[in-house]
Design a protein around this motif. Structure first.
Motif, short mmCIF file in Angstrom:
data_model
loop_
_atom_site.label_atom_id
_atom_site.label_comp_id
_atom_site.label_asym_id
_atom_site.label_seq_id
_atom_site.Cartn_x
_atom_site.Cartn_y
_atom_site.Cartn_z
N ALA A 95 12.28 -5.35 -11.09
CA ALA A 95 12.95 -4.10 -10.74
C ALA A 95 12.22 -3.45 -9.57
CB ALA A 95 12.96 -3.17 -11.95
N ARG A 96 12.76 -2.35 -9.10
CA ARG A 96 12.11 -1.62 -8.02
C ARG A 96 10.85 -0.93 -8.54
NH1 ARG A 96 16.72 -0.42 -10.42
NH2 ARG A 96 17.04 1.71 -11.11
N CYS A 129 10.76 -7.39 -23.22
CA CYS A 129 11.41 -8.28 -22.27
C CYS A 129 11.07 -9.71 -22.67
CB CYS A 129 10.96 -7.99 -20.85
SG CYS A 129 12.00 -8.76 -19.60
N ASP A 130 12.08 -10.48 -22.98
CA ASP A 130 11.90 -11.83 -23.52
C ASP A 130 11.80 -12.84 -22.38
OD1 ASP A 130 11.83 -14.02 -25.22
OD2 ASP A 130 14.01 -14.10 -25.43
N MET A 131 10.61 -12.99 -21.81
CA MET A 131 10.43 -13.98 -20.76
C MET A 131 9.00 -14.53 -20.80
SD MET A 131 10.41 -11.65 -17.31
CE MET A 131 9.21 -10.36 -17.03
N GLY A 132 8.86 -15.79 -20.38
CA GLY A 132 7.55 -16.41 -20.43
C GLY A 132 7.61 -17.87 -20.01
N GLN A 181 8.33 -2.10 -13.92
CA GLN A 181 8.82 -3.22 -13.13
C GLN A 181 9.91 -3.99 -13.88
OE1 GLN A 181 4.98 -4.83 -12.79
NE2 GLN A 181 4.53 -3.88 -10.83
N LEU A 182 10.27 -3.51 -15.07
CA LEU A 182 11.32 -4.13 -15.87
C LEU A 182 12.46 -3.14 -16.04
CD1 LEU A 182 9.03 -5.71 -18.61
CD2 LEU A 182 9.88 -6.77 -16.52
N SER A 183 13.67 -3.68 -16.16
CA SER A 183 14.83 -2.79 -16.22
C SER A 183 15.95 -3.47 -16.99
CB SER A 183 15.30 -2.45 -14.81
OG SER A 183 16.57 -1.84 -14.83
N THR A 184 16.62 -2.71 -17.84
CA THR A 184 17.80 -3.26 -18.52
C THR A 184 18.97 -3.40 -17.57
OG1 THR A 184 18.43 -1.02 -19.19
CG2 THR A 184 17.14 -2.31 -20.76
#
Length: 376
Positions: free
Chosen positions: A57-58, A341-344, A362-365
């Motif tokens: 994200a921004r 946030c489901d990432m890896g 830095q994360l956004s829905t």
């Protein structure tokens, strides 16, 4: 002040050769103006390859944050997070590709192909030209951006038009996840066989579009007809779990399917019920028998899945990435708060997940993390 764009090419060339050997440094240099970009393109053979970037994200710490013109990127090659001025992505949700381009869908309901490093945009037909609009009559633009599209796939690199033709773009759209195709210059999106729906991923492979449905059925898409249609091509593997998510990816000239399994979690006091990735299963497709075979070792390759056209790289070419692993981002349709946030990175051999860790801002829905392969 001197006009930097008017510097002699040989001077610009000397400056470019003294840049640190990092892709993002060349990217910033090339965006100064057309003449600087031209010099960098001529030096492509001397520039280190661009490894996949993760677009976030921004950054709220930047003065341009409120204007939505700044996006954050993570470069695995340098292990560096940096902010990049990209006003063309303002108020848009993005999907990645392995060609260096993004697909953007904005609150103005316009859809573009965007090359983030050159900031070139190519218009596609807008969202109101899709069929089945009545399902979303009550949706506001922000909700549409979050939920209307599932995936996009390109037939070719827009930077290298084949035979002078623009690439076909295929989309998974709508609440029931139909397919539609369009090319730059078209006025509307053309739906594909509306009797078939619930697709999860699409890929252009060996001259054809293929799509995978939510039950693991592989279909081939005929687009060179007045009314594009989808035809059953192969059944899912016998032991596939239909509540999983499926991805299609090309690796070393073969077609693969990846099954992503989830666990429903509701035991965190600050986070509502959500799906969390638990494991992946990889299958290779045999076109002779039209059957899937489970694969337990990708060799020196890594896969990239999520809000992007799925793609693979060789870790021999990009040693900063882990071999026999799957890099994945959060592409769930649920609207989680920023705290989850489901990432890896999933290690296939050890069946373990190493999560990506970034600050919440830095994360956004609205603008989910997305992989893409940068190009100049």
């Amino acid at each position: 002040m001197a006009n930097w764009s008017e510097l002699p090419e040989e001077i610009i060339d000397l400056v470019a050769k003294r840049l640190p050997p990092y892709p993002n440094e060349f990217a910033r240099f090339s965006c100064v103006c057309k003449s600087w970009n031209s010099v960098v393109k001529k030096q492509k053979s001397n520039i280190i390859r661009f490894a996949p970037w993760l677009m976030l994200a921004r950054s709220k710490n930047d003065k341009q944050f409120k204007k939505g013109a700044i996006r954050s990127f993570y470069c695995h090659s340098t292990k560096r997070l940096f902010n990049y001025y990209l006003p063309q992505a303002k108020r848009t949700r993005c999907w990645g590709t392995p060609y260096g381009w993004l697909l953007t869908f904005g609150l103005d309901l316009k859809i573009h192909l965007l090359h983030p490093l050159s900031r070139v945009q190519i218009s596609l037909p807008s969202q109101p030209t899709f069929e089945h609009q009545h399902q979303f009559d009550a949706y506001c633009p922000e909700h549409l951006c979050q939920s209307y599209f599932t995936k996009f796939a390109l037939s070719s690199d827009p930077s290298i038009p084949e035979s002078g033709q623009c690439p076909l773009v295929m989309a998974i759209y709508g609440e029931i996840r139909y397919l539609a195709v369009a090319s730059p210059g078209d006025e509307v999106w053309t739906s594909v066989d509306c009797s078939r729906s619930n697709y999860q991923d699409i890929i252009f492979f060996n001259g054809h579009f293929y799509a995978i449905s939510c039950d693991g059925m592989l279909r081939i898409i005929e687009v060179n007809t007045r009314q594009p249609k989808a035809t059953d091509f192969a059944s899912p593997p016998d032991n596939v779990y239909i509540c999983s998510r499926f991805y299609l990816v090309e690796l070393s000239g073969d077609l693969y399917m990846v099954e992503r399994a989830f666990d429903t979690t509701d035991d965190l006091p600050t986070i509502p019920c959500h799906n969390e990735t638990t494991y992946f299963v990889v299958y290779r497709f045999d076109f002779r028998s039209k059957a899937w075979t489970e694969v337990e070792d990708l060799g020196d390759h890594a896969l990239f899945l999520g809000n992007n056209t799925s793609f693979a790289i060789s870790t021999s070419d990009y040693p900063e990435f882990k071999e026999n692993c799957i890099y994945f981002t959060d592409d769930h349709s649920d609207f989680y708060p920023h705290g989850f946030c489901d990432m890896g990175i999933y290690d296939i051999e050890n069946n373990t997940i190493e999560p990506f860790n970034f600050d919440d801002h830095q994360l956004s829905t609205f603008s989910r993390p997305v992989f893409f392969m940068p190009t100049l």
